[in-house]
Design a protein around this motif. Structure first.
Motif, PDB file in Angstrom:
ATOM      1  N   UNK A   1      40.096  40.357  41.944  1.00 29.07           N
ATOM      2  CA  UNK A   1      40.680  39.521  42.993  1.00 29.07           C
ATOM      3  C   UNK A   1      42.074  39.033  42.613  1.00 29.07           C
TER       4      UNK A   1
ATOM      5  N   UNK B   1      40.706  41.751  47.389  1.00 27.45           N
ATOM      6  CA  UNK B   1      39.784  42.316  46.414  1.00 27.45           C
ATOM      7  C   UNK B   1      40.065  43.806  46.256  1.00 27.45           C
ATOM      8  N   UNK B   2      40.219  44.212  45.007  1.00 27.33           N
ATOM      9  CA  UNK B   2      40.395  45.635  44.719  1.00 27.33           C
ATOM     10  C   UNK B   2      39.101  46.124  44.086  1.00 27.33           C
TER      11      UNK B   2
ATOM     12  N   UNK C   1      41.227  49.320  47.943  1.00 28.96           N
ATOM     13  CA  UNK C   1      41.316  47.941  48.405  1.00 28.96           C
ATOM     14  C   UNK C   1      40.177  47.642  49.362  1.00 28.96           C
ATOM     15  N   UNK C   2      39.508  46.526  49.075  1.00 24.92           N
ATOM     16  CA  UNK C   2      38.384  46.079  49.887  1.00 24.92           C
ATOM     17  C   UNK C   2      38.866  45.689  51.278  1.00 24.92           C
TER      18      UNK C   2
END
Lengths: 147, 80
Positions: free
Chosen positions: A58, A132-133, A143-144
């Protein structure tokens, strides 16, 4: 500018069960409270086309996130009769199965605590500049996206 | 007229695309001018969904830029 002190919500790494337990314990002296509501966000081991998620890293625009959180906090306090509100979000790496978001509301009665907690979680996910990754087991990442 | 020197910041996937987290930028009077510069400098951003914040507030219309303003490019949020 309001004159309330801006509270930090960020925690480096996962949020420990000890921190959560201590937070619950610290409310035992506030005897007007009749109900707590807690939301815990946990990093899910998603299986994506690109691979299995083992960790989320994050990052945040911290100054903006804290200013925005202060506004959300004041909105929610003015909408519900709450005794307490606590919000913690991870920064940095959190493994699948670990806790990355802890939202804790308390009130005289259950309904405002539950409703305020749910509203906070939605607003945190939609409005705070946090990213978030997803780190995959094959060392790739993506990437989320929040739904 | 003195030219505004702004602090430009990129977050999330935008940091990877532009190759910088933070830099200074001079001579952009407003966010429309800034967007034109951005499209010229990083044409690949035209395919990316992002919003702009000036001094930590999201903007949805052209905004005048002043000296020391903080301009941030923010991809869709994915906290929690």
């Amino acid at each position: 500018m309001n004159d309330h002190k801006i509270k930090n919500i960020f925690v480096e790494g996962a949020i420990s069960s000890q921190k959560i337990a201590e937070s619950i314990q610290s409310h035992s002296s506030k005897k007007e409270i009749g109900g707590h509501s807690i939301f815990l966000g946990q990093v899910r081991e998603d299986v994506l086309e690109a691979g299995k998620v083992i960790q989320i890293e994050y990052t945040a625009y911290v100054d903006m996130a804290l200013e925005k959180m202060q506004i959300i906090r004041e909105d929610v306090f003015s909408k519900y009769p709450l005794s307490c509100m606590h919000v913690y979000h991870s920064l940095g790496k959190v493994n699948a199965g670990e806790i990355c978001l802890f939202v804790f509301t308390s009130s005289k009665h259950r309904k405002p605590a539950i409703d305020a907690c749910a509203e906070l979680v939605e607003r945190i996910k939609q409005e705070l500049p946090i990213w978030g990754k997803e780190i995959l087991e094959n060392e790739n990442s993506q990437w989320k996206e929040n739904n | 007229m003195e030219q505004a020197l702004i602090r430009l910041m990129c977050f999330g996937m935008l940091e990877e695309i532009t190759g910088f987290k933070e830099r200074q930028l001079i001579g952009k009077q407003d966010t429309d001018q800034f967007r034109i510069w951005l499209n010229d400098e990083f044409p690949e951003l035209q395919k990316i969904d992002f919003v702009i914040a000036v001094n930590r507030k999201l903007i949805n219309q052209n905004t005048v830029l002043k000296n020391e303003d903080e301009v941030a490019l923010l991809p869709p949020f994915s906290g929690g």
